[in-house]
Enzyme design. Structure first.
Site, PDB file in Angstrom:
ATOM      1  N   GLU A  94      38.818  44.587  54.589  1.00 53.86           N
ATOM      2  CA  GLU A  94      38.175  45.746  54.009  1.00 53.86           C
ATOM      3  C   GLU A  94      36.689  45.571  53.887  1.00 53.86           C
ATOM      4  OE1 GLU A  94      40.139  44.761  50.072  1.00 53.86           O
ATOM      5  OE2 GLU A  94      38.249  45.309  49.285  1.00 53.86           O
ATOM      6  N   CYS A 107      28.996  46.868  53.243  1.00 54.83           N
ATOM      7  CA  CYS A 107      29.358  45.341  52.745  1.00 54.83           C
ATOM      8  C   CYS A 107      30.578  45.053  53.562  1.00 54.83           C
ATOM      9  CB  CYS A 107      29.876  45.699  51.136  1.00 54.83           C
ATOM     10  SG  CYS A 107      30.721  44.032  50.730  1.00 54.83           S
ATOM     11  N   CYS A 114      40.366  34.075  51.729  1.00 62.03           N
ATOM     12  CA  CYS A 114      39.486  33.093  51.350  1.00 62.03           C
ATOM     13  C   CYS A 114      39.978  31.930  50.944  1.00 62.03           C
ATOM     14  CB  CYS A 114      38.453  33.666  50.567  1.00 62.03           C
ATOM     15  SG  CYS A 114      37.037  32.890  49.907  1.00 62.03           S
ATOM     16  N   CYS A 118      37.659  31.054  43.936  1.00 64.47           N
ATOM     17  CA  CYS A 118      36.876  31.519  42.531  1.00 64.47           C
ATOM     18  C   CYS A 118      38.094  32.228  41.686  1.00 64.47           C
ATOM     19  CB  CYS A 118      35.933  32.468  43.095  1.00 64.47           C
ATOM     20  SG  CYS A 118      34.554  31.806  43.990  1.00 64.47           S
ATOM     21  N   CYS A 121      38.397  36.361  41.545  1.00 67.88           N
ATOM     22  CA  CYS A 121      38.417  37.231  42.631  1.00 67.88           C
ATOM     23  C   CYS A 121      39.600  37.281  43.194  1.00 67.88           C
ATOM     24  CB  CYS A 121      37.316  36.300  43.457  1.00 67.88           C
ATOM     25  SG  CYS A 121      37.112  37.139  45.260  1.00 67.88           S
ATOM     26  N   GLY A 161      35.853  36.662  51.933  1.00 62.86           N
ATOM     27  CA  GLY A 161      35.714  35.600  52.776  1.00 62.86           C
ATOM     28  C   GLY A 161      34.189  34.840  52.371  1.00 62.86           C
ATOM     29  N   GLU A 162      34.229  33.662  52.725  1.00 59.68           N
ATOM     30  CA  GLU A 162      33.006  32.848  52.366  1.00 59.68           C
ATOM     31  C   GLU A 162      32.254  32.771  53.843  1.00 59.68           C
ATOM     32  OE1 GLU A 162      30.979  31.619  50.146  1.00 59.68           O
ATOM     33  OE2 GLU A 162      29.848  30.788  51.947  1.00 59.68           O
ATOM     34  N   SER A 193      25.864  36.287  51.250  1.00 61.97           N
ATOM     35  CA  SER A 193      26.432  35.640  49.839  1.00 61.97           C
ATOM     36  C   SER A 193      27.163  34.601  50.062  1.00 61.97           C
ATOM     37  CB  SER A 193      26.719  37.009  49.209  1.00 61.97           C
ATOM     38  OG  SER A 193      27.296  36.551  47.783  1.00 61.97           O
ATOM     39  N   SER A 216      26.079  33.002  44.797  1.00 61.61           N
ATOM     40  CA  SER A 216      27.111  33.267  43.549  1.00 61.61           C
ATOM     41  C   SER A 216      26.703  31.978  42.623  1.00 61.61           C
ATOM     42  CB  SER A 216      28.247  33.497  43.906  1.00 61.61           C
ATOM     43  OG  SER A 216      28.368  34.569  45.037  1.00 61.61           O
ATOM     44  N   LEU A 217      26.059  32.307  41.733  1.00 58.85           N
ATOM     45  CA  LEU A 217      25.830  31.246  40.456  1.00 58.85           C
ATOM     46  C   LEU A 217      26.834  31.262  39.458  1.00 58.85           C
ATOM     47  CD1 LEU A 217      23.962  28.702  39.807  1.00 58.85           C
ATOM     48  CD2 LEU A 217      22.483  30.501  38.760  1.00 58.85           C
ATOM     49  N   HIS A 218      26.808  32.313  38.743  1.00 48.69           N
ATOM     50  CA  HIS A 218      28.089  32.730  37.674  1.00 48.69           C
ATOM     51  C   HIS A 218      28.124  31.848  36.417  1.00 48.69           C
ATOM     52  CE1 HIS A 218      28.955  35.452  40.614  1.00 48.69           C
ATOM     53  NE2 HIS A 218      29.926  34.940  41.534  1.00 48.69           N
ATOM     54  N   ASN A 292      34.659  42.549  37.466  1.00 45.30           N
ATOM     55  CA  ASN A 292      35.524  43.734  37.629  1.00 45.30           C
ATOM     56  C   ASN A 292      36.925  43.141  37.500  1.00 45.30           C
ATOM     57  OD1 ASN A 292      36.938  45.868  38.635  1.00 45.30           O
ATOM     58  ND2 ASN A 292      35.148  46.115  40.384  1.00 45.30           N
ATOM     59  N   CYS A 335      36.162  42.953  45.240  1.00 45.49           N
ATOM     60  CA  CYS A 335      36.179  42.325  46.543  1.00 45.49           C
ATOM     61  C   CYS A 335      38.000  41.906  46.717  1.00 45.49           C
ATOM     62  CB  CYS A 335      35.803  41.129  46.578  1.00 45.49           C
ATOM     63  SG  CYS A 335      34.076  41.052  46.619  1.00 45.49           S
TER      64      CYS A 335
END
Ligand code: SAH
Length: 355
Positions: A94, A107, A114, A118, A121, A161-162, A193, A216-218, A292, A335
């Site tokens: 996507e 994007c 992936c 996470c 996700c 994906g990473e 990212s 991506s710290l979070h 989300n 995502c």
């Protein structure tokens, strides 16, 4: 097995060498490169100023990737469009198209699935299927530009994906995307990212690119981060901060920290104070993302007032911060949700057929 080389993943130099081996002059390579990366041709047969014999030879020697448009969703709230594209092997990816005042942003996904795991996700729930080729990353942008009829000016590698887990292909993609002989997107308008694969962040710093690196710290402590992101078991926040500093030193590019706010998990005043302490010594920008929620997990969004208070706390300390506008909230915005809906539906169909 398909032994053919993937022609759209070649940079101009490689294409020139490749076509020279077929006896073609360099200007032919330039013409073909332009067909692929500027005119966005969907196959060799469209390249009408190239000799038919050359096109036929290419047809037998190379693969020419293209995407099938499986589904398009358009947000009634903000015009954001989400595309589900089919790849040659039947997998789907996507991509999202967003319109801003200052241009159109796409994007893209960098992998099918992936393996980073996470917790919040949707892209990672079924693990990694495979890496995307440079051409398949480019195709997402090319297809969207053709389907919308509008020029893409910004690209963010923030879909499924990473990207650092598909490093070589990512790099080839970045070079072709920003090549003046191709679509010529400004490197400053490209963001990659990562969940924080430290050696790759350092490697990217050496590539002499002017792209933005988003981390991506979070979470602000290793313990909390490990609960959200398994990659935190491999790299500590201290190592991440050093890698960010290094990236800035080498490129002069301000780092973006992404921080998804999860209600009751990482959104307290204490979290904001710790985030301030981490961000202060660095030249950075913080992007707060209200999480989300996905149906497979319990995480909930922070209250709007909490998000605002969190932002105020950072601003009071002179940290550069924005709350990411939630684009396309009504169209499977997070995502991997659209792809997942599609693969879930296929699975149900298969199970029904088997029963
Ligand atoms: N693998 C890369 C890029 C893909 S995800 C990375 O980790 O950065 C892009 C961003 O969206 C990341 O910051 C990711 O952590 C975040 N994200 C993923 N799912 C989310 C969700 N459900 N809610 C909020 N942010 C999410």
């Amino acid at each position: 097995m398909d032994e053919k080389k993937d022609i759209k993943s070649m940079n101009l130099k490689e294409l020139t060498e490749e076509l020279a081996s077929l006896g073609e002059k360099p200007f032919r390579a330039k013409q073909m490169y332009q067909w692929m990366h500027v005119k966005l041709a969907s196959g060799f047969d469209e390249m009408t100023n190239l000799p038919k014999s050359m096109r036929e030879a290419c047809e037998t020697k190379y693969t020419y990737t293209s995407l099938e448009t499986v589904e398009v969703q358009e947000s009634k709230l903000d015009g954001t469009k989400k595309f589900l594209f089919g790849l040659a092997d039947g997998n789907v990816v996507e991509s999202v198209w967003m319109q801003y005042k200052h241009g159109n942003s796409v994007c893209i996904s960098s992998q099918v699935g992936c393996r980073m795991g996470c917790r919040f996700c949707a892209s990672t729930l079924d693990g990694l299927e495979r890496n995307l080729l440079p051409s398949e990353m480019l195709d997402q942008i090319y297809s969207i530009q053709k389907l919308t009829g509008e020029r893409v000016s910004n690209v963010v590698v923030m879909g499924t994906g990473e990207p650092m887990d598909n490093y070589e292909n990512l790099l080839k993609f970045l070079h072709i995307l920003t090549d003046e002989n191709g679509l010529n997107i400004s490197q400053r308008n490209v963001t990659v990212s990562t969940c924080g694969i430290v050696p790759r962040m350092r490697q990217l710093a050496e590539e002499k690119l002017q792209i933005t690196l988003a981390l991506s710290l979070h979470a602000t402590t290793d313990e909390k981060r490990r609960k959200l992101m398994p990659v935190a078991n491999r790299y500590s926040i201290a190592e991440l901060m050093k890698a960010c500093e290094y990236y800035f030193d080498r490129t002069g590019r301000r780092i973006t920290f992404e921080y998804s706010l999860v209600g009751g998990v990482n959104d307290t005043d204490e979290d904001a104070a710790e985030l301030t302490a981490l961000a202060k010594p660095l030249c950075c920008h913080i992007n707060l993302i209200p999480v989300n929620p996905i149906k497979e997990r319990e995480f909930v969004q922070s209250e709007a007032s909490r998000i605002q208070a969190f932002k105020n706390k950072l601003e009071k300390n002179k940290i550069n911060v924005t709350i990411r506008r939630e684009m396309g909230r009504d169209i499977d915005g997070a995502c991997g949700q659209l792809r997942r809906k599609h693969t879930d539906a296929l699975r149900t169909l298969e199970e029904t057929a088997r029963a």
